[in-house]
Design a protein around this motif. Structure first.
Motif, PDB file in Angstrom:
ATOM      1  N   MET A   4      70.892  86.377  59.769  1.00 34.84           N
ATOM      2  CA  MET A   4      70.032  85.367  60.441  1.00 34.84           C
ATOM      3  C   MET A   4      70.857  84.609  61.334  1.00 34.84           C
ATOM      4  O   MET A   4      71.759  83.969  61.330  1.00 34.84           O
ATOM      5  CB  MET A   4      69.177  84.553  59.585  1.00 34.84           C
ATOM      6  N   THR A   5      70.376  84.677  62.399  1.00 38.07           N
ATOM      7  CA  THR A   5      71.025  83.636  63.745  1.00 38.07           C
ATOM      8  C   THR A   5      69.909  82.510  64.156  1.00 38.07           C
ATOM      9  O   THR A   5      68.911  82.748  64.152  1.00 38.07           O
ATOM     10  CB  THR A   5      71.297  84.624  65.112  1.00 38.07           C
ATOM     11  N   LEU A   6      70.475  81.465  64.044  1.00 34.00           N
ATOM     12  CA  LEU A   6      69.583  80.226  64.478  1.00 34.00           C
ATOM     13  C   LEU A   6      69.981  79.496  65.774  1.00 34.00           C
ATOM     14  O   LEU A   6      71.120  79.644  66.148  1.00 34.00           O
ATOM     15  CB  LEU A   6      69.678  79.219  63.334  1.00 34.00           C
ATOM     16  N   SER A   7      69.062  79.258  66.598  1.00 32.23           N
ATOM     17  CA  SER A   7      69.226  78.732  67.499  1.00 32.23           C
ATOM     18  C   SER A   7      69.846  77.186  67.645  1.00 32.23           C
ATOM     19  O   SER A   7      69.711  76.899  66.369  1.00 32.23           O
ATOM     20  CB  SER A   7      68.074  78.455  68.536  1.00 32.23           C
ATOM     21  N   TYR A   8      70.520  76.552  68.727  1.00 31.44           N
ATOM     22  CA  TYR A   8      71.114  75.120  68.343  1.00 31.44           C
ATOM     23  C   TYR A   8      69.729  74.166  68.058  1.00 31.44           C
ATOM     24  O   TYR A   8      70.027  73.592  67.345  1.00 31.44           O
ATOM     25  CB  TYR A   8      71.640  74.819  69.673  1.00 31.44           C
ATOM     26  N   SER A   9      68.798  74.470  68.749  1.00 28.94           N
ATOM     27  CA  SER A   9      67.507  73.728  68.593  1.00 28.94           C
ATOM     28  C   SER A   9      67.098  73.768  67.066  1.00 28.94           C
ATOM     29  O   SER A   9      66.845  72.761  66.373  1.00 28.94           O
ATOM     30  CB  SER A   9      66.342  74.072  69.419  1.00 28.94           C
ATOM     31  N   ASP A  10      67.282  75.006  66.585  1.00 29.49           N
ATOM     32  CA  ASP A  10      66.559  75.293  65.055  1.00 29.49           C
ATOM     33  C   ASP A  10      67.652  74.535  64.048  1.00 29.49           C
ATOM     34  O   ASP A  10      67.281  73.791  63.264  1.00 29.49           O
ATOM     35  CB  ASP A  10      66.414  76.508  64.711  1.00 29.49           C
ATOM     36  N   THR A  11      68.874  74.654  64.537  1.00 25.26           N
ATOM     37  CA  THR A  11      70.274  74.092  63.580  1.00 25.26           C
ATOM     38  C   THR A  11      69.835  72.540  63.688  1.00 25.26           C
ATOM     39  O   THR A  11      69.914  72.051  62.626  1.00 25.26           O
ATOM     40  CB  THR A  11      71.331  74.361  64.245  1.00 25.26           C
ATOM     41  N   ARG A  12      69.520  71.741  64.757  1.00 22.65           N
ATOM     42  CA  ARG A  12      69.365  70.503  64.753  1.00 22.65           C
ATOM     43  C   ARG A  12      68.036  70.006  64.160  1.00 22.65           C
ATOM     44  O   ARG A  12      68.289  69.067  63.195  1.00 22.65           O
ATOM     45  CB  ARG A  12      69.101  69.620  66.316  1.00 22.65           C
ATOM     46  N   LYS A  13      66.866  70.802  64.244  1.00 19.71           N
ATOM     47  CA  LYS A  13      66.026  70.680  63.472  1.00 19.71           C
ATOM     48  C   LYS A  13      66.281  70.289  61.973  1.00 19.71           C
ATOM     49  O   LYS A  13      65.806  69.468  61.076  1.00 19.71           O
ATOM     50  CB  LYS A  13      64.805  71.452  63.778  1.00 19.71           C
ATOM     51  N   LYS A  14      66.924  71.620  61.380  1.00 20.62           N
ATOM     52  CA  LYS A  14      67.305  71.489  60.129  1.00 20.62           C
ATOM     53  C   LYS A  14      68.137  70.395  59.758  1.00 20.62           C
ATOM     54  O   LYS A  14      68.013  69.906  58.643  1.00 20.62           O
ATOM     55  CB  LYS A  14      67.917  73.158  59.750  1.00 20.62           C
ATOM     56  N   LEU A  15      69.164  70.093  60.500  1.00 22.00           N
ATOM     57  CA  LEU A  15      70.110  68.907  60.347  1.00 22.00           C
ATOM     58  C   LEU A  15      69.208  67.545  60.107  1.00 22.00           C
ATOM     59  O   LEU A  15      69.458  66.698  59.290  1.00 22.00           O
ATOM     60  CB  LEU A  15      71.006  68.888  61.303  1.00 22.00           C
ATOM     61  N   ASP A  16      68.011  67.578  60.899  1.00 23.84           N
ATOM     62  CA  ASP A  16      67.333  66.332  60.871  1.00 23.84           C
ATOM     63  C   ASP A  16      66.704  66.289  59.663  1.00 23.84           C
ATOM     64  O   ASP A  16      66.498  65.221  59.044  1.00 23.84           O
ATOM     65  CB  ASP A  16      66.407  66.256  62.050  1.00 23.84           C
ATOM     66  N   GLN A  17      65.981  67.526  59.196  1.00 23.05           N
ATOM     67  CA  GLN A  17      65.268  67.461  57.800  1.00 23.05           C
ATOM     68  C   GLN A  17      66.349  67.093  56.946  1.00 23.05           C
ATOM     69  O   GLN A  17      65.900  66.658  55.686  1.00 23.05           O
ATOM     70  CB  GLN A  17      64.657  68.812  57.633  1.00 23.05           C
ATOM     71  N   ILE A  18      67.554  67.761  56.758  1.00 23.36           N
ATOM     72  CA  ILE A  18      68.467  67.492  55.653  1.00 23.36           C
ATOM     73  C   ILE A  18      68.834  65.893  55.806  1.00 23.36           C
ATOM     74  O   ILE A  18      68.836  65.460  54.595  1.00 23.36           O
ATOM     75  CB  ILE A  18      69.543  68.064  55.894  1.00 23.36           C
ATOM     76  N   THR A  19      68.898  65.429  56.994  1.00 23.65           N
ATOM     77  CA  THR A  19      69.309  64.087  56.918  1.00 23.65           C
ATOM     78  C   THR A  19      68.189  63.132  56.405  1.00 23.65           C
ATOM     79  O   THR A  19      68.611  62.234  55.597  1.00 23.65           O
ATOM     80  CB  THR A  19      69.646  63.743  58.485  1.00 23.65           C
ATOM     81  N   ALA A  20      66.973  63.369  56.668  1.00 28.78           N
ATOM     82  CA  ALA A  20      65.717  62.406  56.038  1.00 28.78           C
ATOM     83  C   ALA A  20      65.547  62.567  54.639  1.00 28.78           C
ATOM     84  O   ALA A  20      65.544  61.597  54.146  1.00 28.78           O
ATOM     85  CB  ALA A  20      64.618  63.067  56.751  1.00 28.78           C
ATOM     86  N   GLU A  21      66.021  63.718  54.388  1.00 31.43           N
ATOM     87  CA  GLU A  21      65.739  63.727  52.672  1.00 31.43           C
ATOM     88  C   GLU A  21      67.007  63.118  52.185  1.00 31.43           C
ATOM     89  O   GLU A  21      66.738  62.687  50.911  1.00 31.43           O
ATOM     90  CB  GLU A  21      65.840  65.352  52.113  1.00 31.43           C
ATOM     91  N   MET A  22      68.164  63.172  52.648  1.00 34.77           N
ATOM     92  CA  MET A  22      69.353  62.580  52.202  1.00 34.77           C
ATOM     93  C   MET A  22      69.015  61.100  52.133  1.00 34.77           C
ATOM     94  O   MET A  22      69.505  60.329  51.032  1.00 34.77           O
ATOM     95  CB  MET A  22      70.477  62.981  52.978  1.00 34.77           C
ATOM     96  N   LEU A  23      68.621  60.495  53.351  1.00 38.79           N
ATOM     97  CA  LEU A  23      68.404  59.139  53.286  1.00 38.79           C
ATOM     98  C   LEU A  23      67.304  58.571  52.346  1.00 38.79           C
ATOM     99  O   LEU A  23      67.377  57.510  51.951  1.00 38.79           O
ATOM    100  CB  LEU A  23      67.880  58.872  54.770  1.00 38.79           C
ATOM    101  N   GLY A  24      66.293  59.438  52.179  1.00 38.34           N
ATOM    102  CA  GLY A  24      65.382  59.337  50.875  1.00 38.34           C
ATOM    103  C   GLY A  24      66.322  58.977  49.680  1.00 38.34           C
ATOM    104  O   GLY A  24      66.158  57.883  48.853  1.00 38.34           O
ATOM    105  N   LEU A  25      67.075  59.928  49.128  1.00 38.71           N
ATOM    106  CA  LEU A  25      68.086  59.729  48.068  1.00 38.71           C
ATOM    107  C   LEU A  25      68.990  58.605  48.047  1.00 38.71           C
ATOM    108  O   LEU A  25      68.874  57.783  47.190  1.00 38.71           O
ATOM    109  CB  LEU A  25      68.870  61.174  47.997  1.00 38.71           C
ATOM    110  N   ILE A  26      69.319  58.244  49.366  1.00 45.64           N
ATOM    111  CA  ILE A  26      70.308  57.042  49.309  1.00 45.64           C
ATOM    112  C   ILE A  26      69.602  55.681  49.204  1.00 45.64           C
ATOM    113  O   ILE A  26      70.176  54.883  48.636  1.00 45.64           O
ATOM    114  CB  ILE A  26      71.104  57.221  51.058  1.00 45.64           C
ATOM    115  N   ARG A  27      68.591  55.764  49.664  1.00 41.18           N
ATOM    116  CA  ARG A  27      67.460  54.335  49.664  1.00 41.18           C
ATOM    117  C   ARG A  27      67.142  54.418  48.110  1.00 41.18           C
ATOM    118  O   ARG A  27      67.257  53.352  47.570  1.00 41.18           O
ATOM    119  CB  ARG A  27      66.488  54.297  50.702  1.00 41.18           C
TER     120      ARG A  27
END
Length: 88
Positions: A1-24
């Protein structure tokens, strides 16, 4: 599976949002990146949340490195295109 740069950024944004929820949720406040796992181990009381925190950490690392590699590839292709234009 190859992801585009845009798809990779979207996935990183999702990961960050979920991680921030746990951090808070658990008030994770590591003084340095090297202390993050230790602080999480001490403060996250729900085992499932701790496992998810570790998963997100790993996923973030993987997607981050993949995104960096894609960006380098994009930059290199752009340099090659510019060099080819100058030759013509």
């Amino acid at each position: 599976m190859t992801l585009s740069y845009s798809d990779t950024r979207k996935k990183l944004d999702q990961i960050t949002a979920e991680m921030l929820g746990l951090i808070r949720k658990y008030g994770l406040d590591a003084a340095s990146p090297f202390d993050v796992i230790e602080v999480a181990r001490a403060k996250i009381t729900d085992q499932n949340d701790y496992i998810r925190f570790l998963e997100l950490s790993l996923e973030g690392r993987i997607y981050g490195e993949y995104g960096d590699a894609l960006q380098k590839q994009i930059d290199e292709e752009a340099r090659q295109t510019e060099a080819a234009k100058k030759l013509n």
